[in-house]
Design a protein around this motif. Sequence first.
Motif, PDB file in Angstrom:
ATOM      1  N   ILE A 183       0.838  -1.211   0.000  1.00  0.00           N
ATOM      2  CA  ILE A 183       0.000   0.000   0.000  1.00  0.00           C
ATOM      3  C   ILE A 183       0.868   1.255   0.000  1.00  0.00           C
ATOM      4  N   VAL A 184       1.962   1.227   0.771  1.00  0.00           N
ATOM      5  CA  VAL A 184       2.889   2.370   0.787  1.00  0.00           C
ATOM      6  C   VAL A 184       3.441   2.610  -0.610  1.00  0.00           C
ATOM      7  N   PHE A 185       3.838   1.524  -1.282  1.00  0.00           N
ATOM      8  CA  PHE A 185       4.424   1.673  -2.615  1.00  0.00           C
ATOM      9  C   PHE A 185       3.388   2.106  -3.659  1.00  0.00           C
ATOM     10  N   LEU A 186       2.126   1.810  -3.440  1.00  0.00           N
ATOM     11  CA  LEU A 186       1.092   2.341  -4.339  1.00  0.00           C
ATOM     12  C   LEU A 186       1.118   3.863  -4.321  1.00  0.00           C
ATOM     13  N   LEU A 187       1.207   4.443  -3.116  1.00  0.00           N
ATOM     14  CA  LEU A 187       1.149   5.896  -2.955  1.00  0.00           C
ATOM     15  C   LEU A 187       2.474   6.580  -3.293  1.00  0.00           C
ATOM     16  N   VAL A 188       3.583   5.915  -2.960  1.00  0.00           N
ATOM     17  CA  VAL A 188       4.890   6.548  -3.140  1.00  0.00           C
ATOM     18  C   VAL A 188       5.465   6.273  -4.519  1.00  0.00           C
ATOM     19  N   TRP A 189       5.301   5.056  -5.013  1.00  0.00           N
ATOM     20  CA  TRP A 189       5.913   4.654  -6.277  1.00  0.00           C
ATOM     21  C   TRP A 189       4.924   4.669  -7.445  1.00  0.00           C
ATOM     22  N   SER A 190       3.872   3.848  -7.339  1.00  0.00           N
ATOM     23  CA  SER A 190       3.023   3.582  -8.505  1.00  0.00           C
ATOM     24  C   SER A 190       2.204   4.783  -8.953  1.00  0.00           C
ATOM     25  N   ILE A 191       1.496   5.437  -8.018  1.00  0.00           N
ATOM     26  CA  ILE A 191       0.650   6.574  -8.404  1.00  0.00           C
ATOM     27  C   ILE A 191       1.455   7.691  -9.062  1.00  0.00           C
ATOM     28  N   PRO A 192       2.577   8.158  -8.468  1.00  0.00           N
ATOM     29  CA  PRO A 192       3.357   9.221  -9.131  1.00  0.00           C
ATOM     30  C   PRO A 192       3.857   8.822 -10.516  1.00  0.00           C
ATOM     31  N   ILE A 193       4.314   7.565 -10.667  1.00  0.00           N
ATOM     32  CA  ILE A 193       4.817   7.135 -11.980  1.00  0.00           C
ATOM     33  C   ILE A 193       3.680   7.037 -12.984  1.00  0.00           C
ATOM     34  N   LEU A 194       2.530   6.542 -12.548  1.00  0.00           N
ATOM     35  CA  LEU A 194       1.367   6.468 -13.448  1.00  0.00           C
ATOM     36  C   LEU A 194       0.894   7.851 -13.866  1.00  0.00           C
ATOM     37  N   LEU A 195       0.946   8.816 -12.945  1.00  0.00           N
ATOM     38  CA  LEU A 195       0.606  10.198 -13.304  1.00  0.00           C
ATOM     39  C   LEU A 195       1.522  10.699 -14.418  1.00  0.00           C
ATOM     40  N   ALA A 196       2.822  10.396 -14.280  1.00  0.00           N
ATOM     41  CA  ALA A 196       3.787  10.828 -15.297  1.00  0.00           C
ATOM     42  C   ALA A 196       3.530  10.110 -16.620  1.00  0.00           C
ATOM     43  N   GLU A 197       3.308   8.806 -16.553  1.00  0.00           N
ATOM     44  CA  GLU A 197       3.065   8.034 -17.776  1.00  0.00           C
ATOM     45  C   GLU A 197       1.823   8.510 -18.518  1.00  0.00           C
ATOM     46  N   PHE A 198       0.729   8.663 -17.773  1.00  0.00           N
ATOM     47  CA  PHE A 198      -0.540   9.071 -18.389  1.00  0.00           C
ATOM     48  C   PHE A 198      -0.378  10.415 -19.096  1.00  0.00           C
ATOM     49  N   SER A 199       0.268  11.348 -18.425  1.00  0.00           N
ATOM     50  CA  SER A 199       0.392  12.699 -18.982  1.00  0.00           C
ATOM     51  C   SER A 199       1.332  12.729 -20.187  1.00  0.00           C
ATOM     52  N   ILE A 200       2.385  11.900 -20.174  1.00  0.00           N
ATOM     53  CA  ILE A 200       3.311  11.848 -21.314  1.00  0.00           C
ATOM     54  C   ILE A 200       2.608  11.276 -22.542  1.00  0.00           C
ATOM     55  N   GLY A 201       1.885  10.170 -22.359  1.00  0.00           N
ATOM     56  CA  GLY A 201       1.164   9.579 -23.482  1.00  0.00           C
ATOM     57  C   GLY A 201       0.105  10.510 -24.027  1.00  0.00           C
ATOM     58  N   LYS A 202      -0.627  11.183 -23.126  1.00  0.00           N
ATOM     59  CA  LYS A 202      -1.681  12.117 -23.534  1.00  0.00           C
ATOM     60  C   LYS A 202      -1.105  13.308 -24.304  1.00  0.00           C
ATOM     61  N   GLN A 203       0.081  13.745 -23.889  1.00  0.00           N
ATOM     62  CA  GLN A 203       0.702  14.908 -24.516  1.00  0.00           C
ATOM     63  C   GLN A 203       1.237  14.601 -25.911  1.00  0.00           C
ATOM     64  N   TYR A 204       1.937  13.472 -26.077  1.00  0.00           N
ATOM     65  CA  TYR A 204       2.659  13.212 -27.318  1.00  0.00           C
ATOM     66  C   TYR A 204       1.958  12.232 -28.252  1.00  0.00           C
ATOM     67  N   LYS A 205       1.022  11.427 -27.731  1.00  0.00           N
ATOM     68  CA  LYS A 205       0.172  10.564 -28.554  1.00  0.00           C
ATOM     69  C   LYS A 205       0.943   9.682 -29.534  1.00  0.00           C
ATOM     70  N   MET A 206       1.985   9.021 -29.004  1.00  0.00           N
ATOM     71  CA  MET A 206       2.739   8.028 -29.776  1.00  0.00           C
ATOM     72  C   MET A 206       2.898   6.782 -28.920  1.00  0.00           C
ATOM     73  N   GLY A 207       3.611   5.785 -29.457  1.00  0.00           N
ATOM     74  CA  GLY A 207       3.936   4.607 -28.671  1.00  0.00           C
ATOM     75  C   GLY A 207       4.902   4.955 -27.557  1.00  0.00           C
TER      76      GLY A 207
END
Length: 500
Positions: free
Chosen positions: A46-70
């Motif tokens: 649960i700690v790693f969900l909040l510290v690791w996974s959520i922040p990285i997923l936020l970055a991933e989602f925004s990068i894909g949304k911004q550049y719209k490539m693979g």
Amino acid sequence: MSHTEQFSSRWGIVLASLGMAIGAGNLWRFPRLAGQYGGAFLILWIVFLLVWSIPILLAEFSIGKQYKMGTIGSYASAAGKGLTWGGVFITLCTLGIAFYYSVVTGWALQYVGLSFGNMFNLLGGEATIAKHLENDPAYLENFWDHIAYGNTGSVVLYILAVIAGIVLLVRGIQNGLEKANRILIPLLFLMLILISILSLNMDNGISGLEYMFSVNTRYFSDPAIWIEALSQSAWSTGAGWGLIMTLSSYSRKKEDVTLNTFIGGFGNNTASIMAAMAILPAVFALSPSESEAIAYLQTGNQALTFTIIPKLFSTFTGGAFLSALFFLAFFLAAFSSLLPMLELFISNLMDLGLTRGKAAVRVLVFCVVFGFPSAWSLDIFSNQDWVWGVGLIISGLFIIIAVVKYGAARFKRDFIDQDSDFRVNTNYFVACMFINIALAVILVYWWLSRGYSDYPWFDEEGNWNFFDVYSNASVVTQWLIVILLGVLLNNWIYKKIIKS
């Protein structure tokens, strides 16, 4: 090549995110680890969900949304030309998982066949699983061993699962992936709720729940549980895979990055808890004693879900029908997670100039060829799960590096907050980025320094111990091959994808 096709609505990408996250990692991998370590694992997870996974997923989602490539194109656009090879590592790490994950879908189909056969035997008055277990208590364990090593049926079924995924994805995002998830995800949640209720109402089932949430503090000094908790959070949520980067490249322009990420992350963890609540109480209910149940769970048995669920359903009237539905739901959950992995590969090949159809054919060939060793041998499967499961930590680190290079606070403002009505605290996001750099380096070093093989680097004869299932030599060699390939092709890939 910028992606022009989009999900039809917010629910389309939310269900796709849940479909990506909720699968075999929840029903097969998580109960095994929760059973092995108990509440200590849950706390770290649960700690790693909040510290690791959520922040990285936020970055991933925004990068894909911004550049719209693979993944390679989007990552290279965010991180810069010199780090294009980092996008190659992320992509190939996920493909390494996809190749053996497709085998899990084949195993699930084996159990769909076993369960439906059991149901028809019950209706026809023939020998059922319950009867087989009376004559041979190891019947289900033997069935698992039979399909996990050198079984032609497992090979055929995983290939069929890949073919089905490719056929579906050729139809595109809205007509293929989105429509499939509208059926798969609700069905899975309904089945998990039902199984949890049944397990907890069995005699001694509640002891499994108590064990699951009991905390043994001695585990906190073992690097294995830290690595397992972090890799499970990444493995199950999709953090560091590049999958959410792929899916978000098909998102609408005003899609809320933060809200979608939190729905996916917490929805995934909810499904994992429900799966463990379904399986661990069943272990206690079906074991001769509590001590034997604990001993079985602490072995970290790969076959936990595959042996316990059929045994659970064989104990009560109507169980044969529910077992068939459970494994059908299990297959659909595994299949729904396999689809984004295949799409990630297709998406990157399309960026290199191939049509969707031609890219899909190549993905099919690669998955069949590179998935075969894991389908044929559980030892190879375990090696690949070990290598690329931990490799997700390296993949996550590459995404963090891209964010830090841009400036974590500025990245959040320019990429994440732009269309998000729901926002996380900037200091939290920035702190997580820097904490995670140290966390990734320390954990990987700690893990390698311990060694989980009798000969972590060199065998008895002094040779590089590459072929050992859990050796450091095998892990590091495979990582270095992928990194070297990415570095050598760095400039060519950047020119081919970005400049063209």
